[in-house]
Design an enzyme around this catalytic site. Structure first.
Site, PDB file in Angstrom:
ATOM      1  N   GLU A 290       1.843  74.074  78.587  1.00 19.98           N
ATOM      2  CA  GLU A 290       2.351  74.400  76.987  1.00 19.98           C
ATOM      3  C   GLU A 290       1.263  74.671  76.088  1.00 19.98           C
ATOM      4  OE1 GLU A 290       5.279  71.605  75.426  1.00 19.98           O
ATOM      5  OE2 GLU A 290       6.047  71.321  77.628  1.00 19.98           O
TER       6      GLU A 290
ATOM      7  N   GLU B  79       7.655  63.652  78.842  1.00 18.09           N
ATOM      8  CA  GLU B  79       7.508  62.836  77.893  1.00 18.09           C
ATOM      9  C   GLU B  79       7.909  61.520  77.991  1.00 18.09           C
ATOM     10  OE1 GLU B  79       8.191  64.969  74.236  1.00 18.09           O
ATOM     11  OE2 GLU B  79       7.225  66.748  74.898  1.00 18.09           O
TER      12      GLU B  79
HETATM   13  O1  G3I Z   1      18.409  79.999  69.489  1.00 17.55           O
HETATM   14  C1  G3I Z   1      19.579  79.217  69.023  1.00 17.55           C
HETATM   15  C2  G3I Z   1      20.035  79.766  67.749  1.00 17.55           C
HETATM   16  O2  G3I Z   1      20.659  80.993  68.149  1.00 17.55           O
HETATM   17  C3  G3I Z   1      21.047  78.817  67.067  1.00 17.55           C
HETATM   18  O3  G3I Z   1      21.502  79.152  65.944  1.00 17.55           O
HETATM   19  C4  G3I Z   1      20.237  77.620  66.527  1.00 17.55           C
HETATM   20  C5  G3I Z   1      20.884  76.447  65.875  1.00 17.55           C
HETATM   21  O4  G3I Z   1      21.697  75.806  66.787  1.00 17.55           O
HETATM   22  O5  G3I Z   1      19.519  76.911  67.838  1.00 17.55           O
HETATM   23  C6  G3I Z   1      18.588  77.937  68.203  1.00 17.55           C
HETATM   24  O6  G3I Z   1      18.326  77.245  69.493  1.00 17.55           O
HETATM   25  C7  G3I Z   1      17.026  76.081  69.137  1.00 17.55           C
HETATM   26  C8  G3I Z   1      15.969  76.872  69.977  1.00 17.55           C
HETATM   27  O7  G3I Z   1      14.730  75.713  69.633  1.00 17.55           O
HETATM   28  C9  G3I Z   1      15.342  78.209  69.253  1.00 17.55           C
HETATM   29  O8  G3I Z   1      15.033  77.905  68.008  1.00 17.55           O
HETATM   30  C10 G3I Z   1      17.517  75.102  70.026  1.00 17.55           C
HETATM   31  O9  G3I Z   1      18.582  74.428  69.360  1.00 17.55           O
HETATM   32  C11 G3I Z   1      16.354  73.932  69.758  1.00 17.55           C
HETATM   33  O10 G3I Z   1      16.829  72.940  70.627  1.00 17.55           O
HETATM   34  C12 G3I Z   1      15.293  74.642  70.381  1.00 17.55           C
HETATM   35  O11 G3I Z   1      14.045  73.561  70.407  1.00 17.55           O
HETATM   36  C13 G3I Z   1      13.238  73.725  71.377  1.00 17.55           C
HETATM   37  C14 G3I Z   1      12.844  72.276  71.769  1.00 17.55           C
HETATM   38  O12 G3I Z   1      11.752  72.111  72.636  1.00 17.55           O
HETATM   39  C15 G3I Z   1      13.931  71.509  72.209  1.00 17.55           C
HETATM   40  O13 G3I Z   1      14.347  71.801  73.312  1.00 17.55           O
HETATM   41  C16 G3I Z   1      11.968  74.459  71.056  1.00 17.55           C
HETATM   42  O14 G3I Z   1      12.323  75.896  70.928  1.00 17.55           O
HETATM   43  C17 G3I Z   1      10.690  74.255  71.887  1.00 17.55           C
HETATM   44  O15 G3I Z   1       9.767  75.036  71.572  1.00 17.55           O
HETATM   45  C18 G3I Z   1      10.539  72.862  72.323  1.00 17.55           C
HETATM   46  O16 G3I Z   1       9.691  72.911  73.142  1.00 17.55           O
HETATM   47  C19 G3I Z   1       8.914  71.514  73.531  1.00 17.55           C
HETATM   48  C20 G3I Z   1       8.982  71.420  75.135  1.00 17.55           C
HETATM   49  O17 G3I Z   1      10.342  71.547  75.643  1.00 17.55           O
HETATM   50  C21 G3I Z   1       8.280  70.040  75.392  1.00 17.55           C
HETATM   51  N1  G3I Z   1       6.948  69.809  74.774  1.00 17.55           N
HETATM   52  C22 G3I Z   1       7.095  69.881  73.287  1.00 17.55           C
HETATM   53  C23 G3I Z   1       7.725  71.313  73.003  1.00 17.55           C
HETATM   54  C24 G3I Z   1       7.839  71.519  71.390  1.00 17.55           C
HETATM   55  O18 G3I Z   1       8.782  70.620  70.807  1.00 17.55           O
END
Ligand code: G3I
Length: 445
Positions: free
Chosen positions: A358, A253
């Site tokens: 994705e 991105e």
């Molecule tokens: O699992 C932990 C949990 O144990 C903790 O309590 C909580 C608070 O800190 O965090 C949780 O992890 C989070 C995870 O999502 C699961 O919910 C991470 O902090 C959070 O950063 C993560 O966000 C991810 C995001 O990318 C950023 O990395 C999303 O899951 C994921 O679906 C999203 O995916 C992105 C692709 O990488 C790029 N394209 C867009 C897509 C959607 O945004």
């Protein structure tokens, strides 16, 4: 049984490379994950072409064609095997490196007309996503906690998928939480599971403005020191996962959505210049000559101007980039088939691999549904079929994987992102299959 085995060997160059990991992790033998694709002869439907697509080097490999003849050494090139008698055959490729063995298996069905395309004989039959998609990998995302919990999540992964992407734990903010400190533990859980279950892993994502740790955002050193830090991070990460992760999104991105789609003014651009993307691809290529390198982005189908900006980058990267990752966060009613086809056409015309990386398909983009009606589920299924058909129609050389961004609806990132209910994936919350699942299979016919 009239078993005629015809072997025609076409010489392939085998790329050998040496790597000298300088990772401070204990040196452990590197497993090479067996992988192969097959295509059915267009001139004789009883002939099958087998291609060993295992990444890496220094391994030996052998085939069991499922004809009862035992293992046959795998010579370089494509093997041609004849299946004259109706039945079900399991083809197994065995790969050995440093005493470690991995296998890949695919099952084919043969009826009176020959080998059934995508395992679907005219009489129908229950196939899984990965057994039906014989010419590309079927992927989804996972997390270490999901793997450790096992249950229906890992059962579904093993049944339907052969490519895994870490949803968030193989990004810089998790892998490199502070200068010189690395934490690959979550990725290692995912990689171990993948190797145990004949799956490949797609690394996502080395450089992304949304997953940059704060210590990088606040880097106090010179621009030259910043660039060295980034090179060390990429080198260390690729060395750690070498031979275990088939491919990486090097940059994710990088373009704004606004007019002209300028490069986002990320800390990487500020410190390394507008050519930071090429520099990062070069760092990755230097670290691992074998790994496949992708650029990944969203709205590449829905925005023709953003698509143009991305393809211009691909042209600029030249041989440094192996593939394009089109995220495909789409809806049941858009973008159009022609826009999605344009992504395939632009990638194929450049000789690059295409990763629908994705895929999720919103069934409720306008928040006008409180439950997933049959009508809307069927419209969503039609879009899944359309996407799979477009992907499955590209040439074998440009195929890589089609990855959905999640297994079951309730775990989708979209619900929190859009703050309303949706059902964007192929499985219900109880892991039962939705119409979208069968539509995926239909798209392969
Ligand atoms: O699992 C932990 C949990 O144990 C903790 O309590 C909580 C608070 O800190 O965090 C949780 O992890 C989070 C995870 O999502 C699961 O919910 C991470 O902090 C959070 O950063 C993560 O966000 C991810 C995001 O990318 C950023 O990395 C999303 O899951 C994921 O679906 C999203 O995916 C992105 C692709 O990488 C790029 N394209 C867009 C897509 C959607 O945004």
């Amino acid at each position: 049984m009239n078993k005629i085995l015809i072997l025609s060997i076409v010489l392939f160059g085998i790329f050998a490379c040496s790597s000298d990991g300088n990772d401070d992790d204990p040196v452990i033998p590197i497993k090479v994950q067996a992988s192969f694709v097959y295509t059915i002869s267009t001139v004789d439907s009883h002939l099958l072409f087998l291609e060993n697509t295992t990444s890496g080097d220094g391994f030996t490999s052998s085939w069991d064609y499922g004809l009862g003849g035992g293992n046959v050494n795998d010579a370089p090139g494509v093997d041609t095997v004849r299946y004259d008698t109706a039945g079900t055959y399991t083809i197994k490729l065995t790969v050995v490196k440093d005493g470690l063995t991995t296998t890949a298996t695919k099952t084919i069905k043969v009826d009176a007309t020959g080998i059934c395309p995508n395992g679907l004989c005219s009489g129908g039959g229950s196939e899984t996503l990965k057994s039906a998609a014989t010419t590309f990998s079927v992927g989804t995302i996972t997390r270490d906690s999901y793997i450790i919990a096992g249950g229906k999540h890992t059962e579904t992964l093993k049944a339907d998928f052969n490519n895994l992407t870490s949803e968030y734990q193989m990004k810089m903010d998790k892998m490199n939480p502070s200068l010189g400190k690395y934490d690959f533990s979550a990725g290692d859980v995912i990689v171990k599971f993948a190797q145990e279950n004949s799956m490949n892993v797609h690394g996502h994502a080395l450089i992304w403005h949304s997953s940059t740790p704060s210590w990088v955002e606040n880097f106090a050193g010179t621009n030259a020191e910043f660039e060295t830090m980034v090179e060390n991070y990429i080198t260390t990460t690729l060395n750690h996962f070498k031979g275990k992760v088939r491919s990486w999104d090097v940059v994710n991105e990088a373009f704004e959505d606004g007019t002209g789609h300028p490069l986002r003014n990320s800390i990487f651009r500020q410190k390394m210049g507008d050519d930071y993307i090429k520099k990062c691809f070069q760092f990755a290529r230097n670290a691992d000559p074998n790994v496949l390198l992708f650029y990944n982005d969203y709205n590449i189908a829905s925005s023709s101007t953003k698509r143009a900006a991305i393809f211009a980058l691909v042209d600029n990267l030249g041989s440094l980039i192996d593939g394009v990752g089109a995220q495909m966060h789409i809806s049941y009613n858009e973008p159009s088939a022609s826009s999605i086809q344009a992504v395939a056409d632009g990638t194929v015309s450049r000789g690059k691999k295409l990763h629908f990386s994705e895929l999720d398909i919103r069934a409720n983009p306008n928040n006008d549904q409180t439950t997933l009606t049959t009508a809307r589920a069927d419209l969503q299924a039609a879009k899944f079929k359309e996407v799979v058909k477009i992907y499955n129609s590209i040439p074998l050389a440009n195929k890589f994987a089609l990855t959905t961004w999640g297994v079951r609806d309730n775990e989708s990132w979209l619900i929190a992102f859009w703050k309303h209910i949706d059902w964007p994936l192929m499985f219900n919350e109880d892991y039962s299959k939705k119409p979208a699942y069968n539509a995926f299979l239909e798209g392969l016919k």
